[in-house]
Design a protein around this motif. Structure first.
Motif, PDB file in Angstrom:
ATOM      1  N   ARG A 151       0.816  -1.208   0.000  1.00  0.00           N
ATOM      2  CA  ARG A 151       0.000   0.000   0.000  1.00  0.00           C
ATOM      3  C   ARG A 151       0.858   1.270   0.000  1.00  0.00           C
ATOM      4  O   ARG A 151       0.520   2.261  -0.645  1.00  0.00           O
ATOM      5  N   TYR A 203      -0.022   4.474  -2.527  1.00  0.00           N
ATOM      6  CA  TYR A 203      -0.667   5.677  -1.978  1.00  0.00           C
ATOM      7  C   TYR A 203       0.387   6.690  -1.558  1.00  0.00           C
ATOM      8  O   TYR A 203       1.289   6.380  -0.769  1.00  0.00           O
ATOM      9  N   TYR A 241      -1.604   8.544   6.799  1.00  0.00           N
ATOM     10  CA  TYR A 241      -2.916   8.004   7.151  1.00  0.00           C
ATOM     11  C   TYR A 241      -2.879   7.249   8.481  1.00  0.00           C
ATOM     12  O   TYR A 241      -3.933   6.896   9.020  1.00  0.00           O
ATOM     13  N   TYR A 289      -7.574   2.928  -7.999  1.00  0.00           N
ATOM     14  CA  TYR A 289      -8.277   2.029  -7.071  1.00  0.00           C
ATOM     15  C   TYR A 289      -9.588   2.656  -6.628  1.00  0.00           C
ATOM     16  O   TYR A 289      -9.680   3.873  -6.459  1.00  0.00           O
ATOM     17  N   TYR A 290     -10.596   1.831  -6.381  1.00  0.00           N
ATOM     18  CA  TYR A 290     -11.856   2.347  -5.833  1.00  0.00           C
ATOM     19  C   TYR A 290     -11.616   3.011  -4.477  1.00  0.00           C
ATOM     20  O   TYR A 290     -12.215   4.047  -4.161  1.00  0.00           O
ATOM     21  N   GLU A 291     -10.738   2.430  -3.676  1.00  0.00           N
ATOM     22  CA  GLU A 291     -10.439   3.032  -2.375  1.00  0.00           C
ATOM     23  C   GLU A 291      -9.799   4.413  -2.533  1.00  0.00           C
ATOM     24  O   GLU A 291     -10.074   5.340  -1.760  1.00  0.00           O
ATOM     25  N   GLU A 292      -8.954   4.546  -3.522  1.00  0.00           N
ATOM     26  CA  GLU A 292      -8.289   5.823  -3.810  1.00  0.00           C
ATOM     27  C   GLU A 292      -9.335   6.919  -4.026  1.00  0.00           C
ATOM     28  O   GLU A 292      -9.229   8.029  -3.472  1.00  0.00           O
ATOM     29  N   GLU A 330     -12.761   6.613  -3.226  1.00  0.00           N
ATOM     30  CA  GLU A 330     -13.731   6.714  -2.127  1.00  0.00           C
ATOM     31  C   GLU A 330     -13.160   7.454  -0.923  1.00  0.00           C
ATOM     32  O   GLU A 330     -13.873   8.156  -0.215  1.00  0.00           O
ATOM     33  N   ARG A 331     -11.838   7.299  -0.693  1.00  0.00           N
ATOM     34  CA  ARG A 331     -11.224   7.930   0.476  1.00  0.00           C
ATOM     35  C   ARG A 331     -10.323   9.113   0.098  1.00  0.00           C
ATOM     36  O   ARG A 331      -9.619   9.657   0.964  1.00  0.00           O
ATOM     37  N   ASP A 347      -7.588  -1.422 -10.421  1.00  0.00           N
ATOM     38  CA  ASP A 347      -8.074  -2.121  -9.225  1.00  0.00           C
ATOM     39  C   ASP A 347      -8.327  -3.598  -9.523  1.00  0.00           C
ATOM     40  O   ASP A 347      -9.066  -3.930 -10.450  1.00  0.00           O
ATOM     41  N   ASP A 367     -10.266  -5.501  -8.189  1.00  0.00           N
ATOM     42  CA  ASP A 367     -11.684  -5.818  -8.008  1.00  0.00           C
ATOM     43  C   ASP A 367     -12.525  -5.466  -9.238  1.00  0.00           C
ATOM     44  O   ASP A 367     -13.712  -5.785  -9.310  1.00  0.00           O
TER      45      ASP A 367
END
Ligand SMILES: [Zn+2]
Length: 259
Positions: A21, A25, A31, A198-201, A203-204, A241, A243
């Motif tokens: 990670r 990131y 974080y 990434y979806y997390e990238e 979303e957050r 991603d 996913d």
């Protein structure tokens, strides 16, 4: 498919790797979360209907992938053949090695990218270490050749490539990063490429390590959230991603189709 302004979008997963990670990131320590493994998949996209075929990015070349120890799951040329994609207009979302590596599979075809992206990579800062490691000189050279052959179409801000296909310049990840909005029978699809790895990238709001302009990256996350909220985007397709295929197909193979 009857209307010529709607398309099917095929997501092609052609490569993969494992990393951590803190490698993906930017300034991950901020974080306050433990590091850990994360996969990264490599995709390109095919947009087509009965009238048109558009290829969005062309993956990494064998040499570009090997130099970085990437795993090739299917040679892009083989994927294009298997999916029945012959010659087609190519959209280049940005000029990184894993997005323009096989541009020479489309000789004589129109190539479309932002002016800012093209100008940056032929400009004075393209050879600086923090950006240069993400490109291959021979592939930037090929991009120049495309221009010399008068088949490079560059644009700023937005470009309606064809009915139902809009290219939008967002910057952030690279100076001229573009995203692609496609109308399908299953609603509008946004091919975010590396505006959203990434979806997390997204979303957050966690910018990716490779960032030309971090404010533009944050602004693009907001812009996409707005497009999703209004229904301008129904399906968000992230650029790397692992996913992604599971969200749009069974996740087991290398291809998924929307629309
Ligand atoms: Zn990139």
């Amino acid at each position: 498919m009857s209307r010529d302004d709607r398309y099917r979008v095929t997501i092609v997963k052609y490569g993969t790797r494992q990393t951590v990670r803190s490698d993906v990131y930017l300034n991950y320590h901020l974080y306050g979360e433990p590091d850990g493994p994360i996969g990264m998949d490599y995709f390109f996209w095919i947009v087509r209907n009965d009238r048109r075929t558009i290829v969005v990015d062309t993956g990494f070349s064998a040499a570009g992938g090997a130099r970085r120890n990437r795993t090739t799951l299917i040679e892009p040329a083989a994927a294009f053949a298997q999916l029945g994609v012959g010659q087609a207009t190519v959209v280049v979302t940005h000029a990184h090695y894993d997005h323009i590596g096989n541009l020479d599979l489309f000789p004589g075809q129109k190539v479309v990218m932002t002016t800012n992206e093209y100008d940056f990579w032929i400009g004075p800062y393209a050879t600086r270490t923090l950006v240069h490691h993400s490109v291959e000189d021979s592939e930037i050279g090929y991009m120049r050749k495309v221009r010399e052959e008068n088949r490079l179409l560059t644009f700023a801000n937005e470009h309606d490539l064809a009915p139902g296909i809009k290219l939008i310049e967002v910057g952030g990840h690279t100076p001229g990063q573009a995203i692609v909005l496609v109308q399908t029978d299953d609603g509008p699809v946004l091919l975010a490429s590396d505006a959203v790895h990434y979806y997390e990238e997204y979303e957050r709001s966690m910018p990716f390590t490779q960032v030309a302009n971090v404010v533009e990256m944050y602004a693009t996350f907001e812009r996409i959230r707005g497009m999703v909220a209004t229904g301008e985007v129904r399906h968000l397709v992230a650029g790397h991603d692992p996913d992604t295929l599971a969200r749009f197909g069974d996740g087991a193979g290398l291809f998924a189709t929307i629309g």
